[in-house]
Design a protein around this motif. Structure first.
Motif, mmCIF file in Angstrom:
data_model
loop_
_atom_site.group_PDB
_atom_site.id
_atom_site.type_symbol
_atom_site.label_atom_id
_atom_site.label_comp_id
_atom_site.label_asym_id
_atom_site.label_seq_id
_atom_site.Cartn_x
_atom_site.Cartn_y
_atom_site.Cartn_z
ATOM 1 N N MET A 123 -1.250 -34.843 24.977
ATOM 2 C CA MET A 123 -1.947 -35.487 23.896
ATOM 3 C C MET A 123 -2.991 -34.505 23.367
ATOM 4 S SD MET A 123 -3.855 -39.164 23.942
ATOM 5 C CE MET A 123 -2.411 -40.071 24.349
ATOM 6 N N ASN A 124 -3.217 -34.507 22.091
ATOM 7 C CA ASN A 124 -4.185 -33.618 21.470
ATOM 8 C C ASN A 124 -5.601 -33.987 21.868
ATOM 9 O OD1 ASN A 124 -2.071 -32.415 20.215
ATOM 10 N ND2 ASN A 124 -2.333 -33.530 18.312
ATOM 11 N N ARG A 125 -6.522 -33.066 21.603
ATOM 12 C CA ARG A 125 -7.916 -33.295 21.974
ATOM 13 C C ARG A 125 -8.507 -34.528 21.324
ATOM 14 N NH1 ARG A 125 -9.980 -27.539 20.907
ATOM 15 N NH2 ARG A 125 -8.500 -26.620 22.318
ATOM 16 N N GLY A 126 -8.323 -34.666 20.008
ATOM 17 C CA GLY A 126 -8.899 -35.812 19.291
ATOM 18 C C GLY A 126 -8.400 -37.142 19.816
ATOM 19 N N PRO A 127 -7.080 -37.359 19.840
ATOM 20 C CA PRO A 127 -6.580 -38.629 20.362
ATOM 21 C C PRO A 127 -6.937 -38.850 21.833
ATOM 22 C CG PRO A 127 -4.891 -37.563 19.069
ATOM 23 C CD PRO A 127 -6.018 -36.587 19.197
ATOM 24 N N ALA A 128 -6.924 -37.796 22.634
ATOM 25 C CA ALA A 128 -7.280 -37.951 24.048
ATOM 26 C C ALA A 128 -8.728 -38.407 24.175
ATOM 27 C CB ALA A 128 -7.058 -36.648 24.801
ATOM 28 N N ALA A 129 -9.612 -37.823 23.373
ATOM 29 C CA ALA A 129 -11.022 -38.230 23.401
ATOM 30 C C ALA A 129 -11.163 -39.673 22.932
ATOM 31 C CB ALA A 129 -11.856 -37.299 22.528
ATOM 32 N N TRP A 130 -10.421 -40.035 21.892
ATOM 33 C CA TRP A 130 -10.462 -41.404 21.365
ATOM 34 C C TRP A 130 -10.031 -42.400 22.432
ATOM 35 C CZ3 TRP A 130 -12.921 -42.770 17.199
ATOM 36 C CH2 TRP A 130 -12.682 -43.998 16.625
ATOM 37 N N HIS A 131 -8.960 -42.083 23.150
ATOM 38 C CA HIS A 131 -8.474 -42.969 24.212
ATOM 39 C C HIS A 131 -9.480 -43.040 25.357
ATOM 40 C CE1 HIS A 131 -4.238 -43.967 23.097
ATOM 41 N NE2 HIS A 131 -4.518 -43.032 22.196
ATOM 42 N N ARG A 132 -10.073 -41.915 25.721
ATOM 43 C CA ARG A 132 -11.067 -41.920 26.811
ATOM 44 C C ARG A 132 -12.285 -42.751 26.444
ATOM 45 N NH1 ARG A 132 -9.945 -35.973 27.310
ATOM 46 N NH2 ARG A 132 -8.393 -35.859 28.947
ATOM 47 N N ILE A 133 -12.753 -42.611 25.204
ATOM 48 C CA ILE A 133 -13.912 -43.403 24.762
ATOM 49 C C ILE A 133 -13.574 -44.892 24.821
ATOM 50 C CG2 ILE A 133 -15.298 -44.005 22.734
ATOM 51 C CD1 ILE A 133 -15.221 -40.998 22.008
ATOM 52 N N THR A 134 -12.389 -45.245 24.347
ATOM 53 C CA THR A 134 -11.971 -46.651 24.362
ATOM 54 C C THR A 134 -11.900 -47.186 25.782
ATOM 55 O OG1 THR A 134 -10.699 -46.327 22.337
ATOM 56 C CG2 THR A 134 -10.158 -48.256 23.662
ATOM 57 N N VAL A 135 -11.244 -46.459 26.660
ATOM 58 C CA VAL A 135 -11.125 -46.898 28.056
ATOM 59 C C VAL A 135 -12.502 -46.964 28.708
ATOM 60 C CG1 VAL A 135 -10.243 -46.225 30.322
ATOM 61 C CG2 VAL A 135 -8.754 -46.123 28.329
ATOM 62 N N GLY A 136 -13.363 -45.997 28.411
ATOM 63 C CA GLY A 136 -14.712 -46.001 28.964
ATOM 64 C C GLY A 136 -15.516 -47.209 28.519
ATOM 65 N N LEU A 137 -15.446 -47.537 27.218
ATOM 66 C CA LEU A 137 -16.194 -48.688 26.710
ATOM 67 C C LEU A 137 -15.663 -50.001 27.279
ATOM 68 C CD1 LEU A 137 -16.724 -47.734 22.959
ATOM 69 C CD2 LEU A 137 -18.457 -47.873 24.755
ATOM 70 N N VAL A 138 -14.350 -50.154 27.309
ATOM 71 C CA VAL A 138 -13.759 -51.378 27.860
ATOM 72 C C VAL A 138 -14.091 -51.487 29.353
ATOM 73 C CG1 VAL A 138 -11.575 -52.523 28.418
ATOM 74 C CG2 VAL A 138 -11.940 -51.569 26.133
ATOM 75 N N GLY A 139 -13.978 -50.381 30.078
ATOM 76 C CA GLY A 139 -14.304 -50.384 31.506
ATOM 77 C C GLY A 139 -15.759 -50.726 31.761
ATOM 78 N N LEU A 140 -16.654 -50.145 30.970
ATOM 79 C CA LEU A 140 -18.079 -50.431 31.124
ATOM 80 C C LEU A 140 -18.377 -51.898 30.829
ATOM 81 C CD1 LEU A 140 -20.831 -49.114 31.708
ATOM 82 C CD2 LEU A 140 -21.052 -48.744 29.245
ATOM 83 N N LEU A 141 -17.767 -52.433 29.783
ATOM 84 C CA LEU A 141 -17.962 -53.844 29.437
ATOM 85 C C LEU A 141 -17.449 -54.754 30.551
ATOM 86 C CD1 LEU A 141 -18.805 -55.909 27.249
ATOM 87 C CD2 LEU A 141 -16.432 -55.820 26.469
ATOM 88 N N LEU A 142 -16.248 -54.465 31.063
ATOM 89 C CA LEU A 142 -15.700 -55.288 32.143
ATOM 90 C C LEU A 142 -16.554 -55.189 33.411
ATOM 91 C CD1 LEU A 142 -11.883 -54.620 31.706
ATOM 92 C CD2 LEU A 142 -13.152 -56.687 31.101
ATOM 93 N N LEU A 143 -17.029 -53.994 33.722
ATOM 94 C CA LEU A 143 -17.887 -53.806 34.892
ATOM 95 C C LEU A 143 -19.188 -54.591 34.737
ATOM 96 C CD1 LEU A 143 -18.149 -52.206 37.565
ATOM 97 C CD2 LEU A 143 -19.343 -50.461 36.257
ATOM 98 N N LEU A 144 -19.775 -54.544 33.554
ATOM 99 C CA LEU A 144 -21.021 -55.258 33.300
ATOM 100 C C LEU A 144 -20.828 -56.765 33.439
ATOM 101 C CD1 LEU A 144 -23.282 -53.349 31.327
ATOM 102 C CD2 LEU A 144 -23.529 -55.737 30.775
#
Length: 185
Positions: free
Chosen positions: A1-22
Motif C-alpha cells: 500500500m502506498n504511503r498516503g493510503p497506509a497513513a490514512w488507514h493507520r489514522i483511522t484504525v488509531g482513532l477507532v481503537g482509541l475511541l473503543l479503548l476510552l
C-alpha cells in the motif's frame, strides 16, 4: 500500500481503537463504582439530545459530520479497491515533439513470459506495483534446489539488467526474489 493510503488507514484504525479503548475503560470504571468516573456519568444531562435537536446549528453540524464521514469512508474504500496501480513511465528521449511512455505492467508481463521459458525455473510471477510511492517491477521465481543457484541467478540477473536497460532514466526500481523449493508431488 502506498504511503498516503497506509497513513490514512493507520489514522483511522488509531482513532477507532482509541475511541473503543476510552469507552471500554470508562464502562469498566463506571461499573466498578470508581468515584470520579461514577460521578461524571451521574452528572450527564439526559435531556441534552432533545434540547440540541431544537437548536438552529444542529442540522449544520449534522451535515458537516455526514460529509466528513462520507469523504473519509470513500477514501478508505478507494484505497483498498485500487492498491498499487502503477502509472505509465516517461522514458528518456522524450522531447517537445512527443513523449515516450510505457506501461510497467507490460514490461513485467513480457519479462515474466520470457523467464517462464527458462528450464531451471518452475514458476515465474512478474508484477508492476507501486509500493509506498516507489514504482517497482517485482520478479518472483521459484525453482527446485537441484538447480545451481548461479544458474538461476544468471537467468534472473539478465532479466533484471534487461529491464533496467529498457527503462534507463525512468523512476522505477527492479526487485527479484528467488525461492528454492521442493516440488510438491
Amino acid at each position: 500500500m502506498n504511503r498516503g493510503p497506509a497513513a490514512w488507514h493507520r489514522i483511522t484504525v488509531g482513532l477507532v481503537g482509541l475511541l473503543l479503548l476510552l469507552v471500554g475503560v470508562s464502562a469498566v470504571l463506571w461499573r466498578t463504582d470508581v468515584a470520579p468516573v461514577h460521578e461524571w456519568v451521574n452528572r450527564i444531562d439526559q435531556g441534552w439530545a432533545a434540547r440540541t435537536a431544537d437548536t438552529g446549528w444542529w442540522p449544520v453540524l449534522l451535515v458537516v459530520v455526514v460529509v466528513v464521514a462520507v469523504v473519509w469512508g470513500w477514501r478508505l474504500i478507494a484505497t483498498t479497491v485500487r492498491p498499487g496501480k502503477v502509472d505509465d513511465l516517461l522514458l528518456d528521449g522524450s522531447d517537445l515533439s512527443g513523449t515516450l511512455t510505457v506501461a510497467p505492467k507490460l514490461i513485467a508481463s513480457a519479462v515474466g513470459e520470457d523467464l517462464a521459458r527458462a528450464p531451471a525455473l518452475d514458476r515465474v510471477v512478474a508484477r508492476a506495483t507501486d509500493d509506498r510511492g516507489r514504482k517497482i517491477v517485482r520478479l518472483t521465481v521459484t525453482a527446485e534446489p537441484s538447480h545451481d543457484y548461479a544458474e538461476i541467478a544468471s537467468v534472473v540477473g539478465d532479466a533484471v539488467e534487461d529491464i533496467r536497460d529498457a527503462v534507463d532514466g525512468a523512476d522505477i526500481h527492479v526487485q527479484a526474489f528467488v525461492n528454492l523449493e521442493n516440488r510438491q508431488r
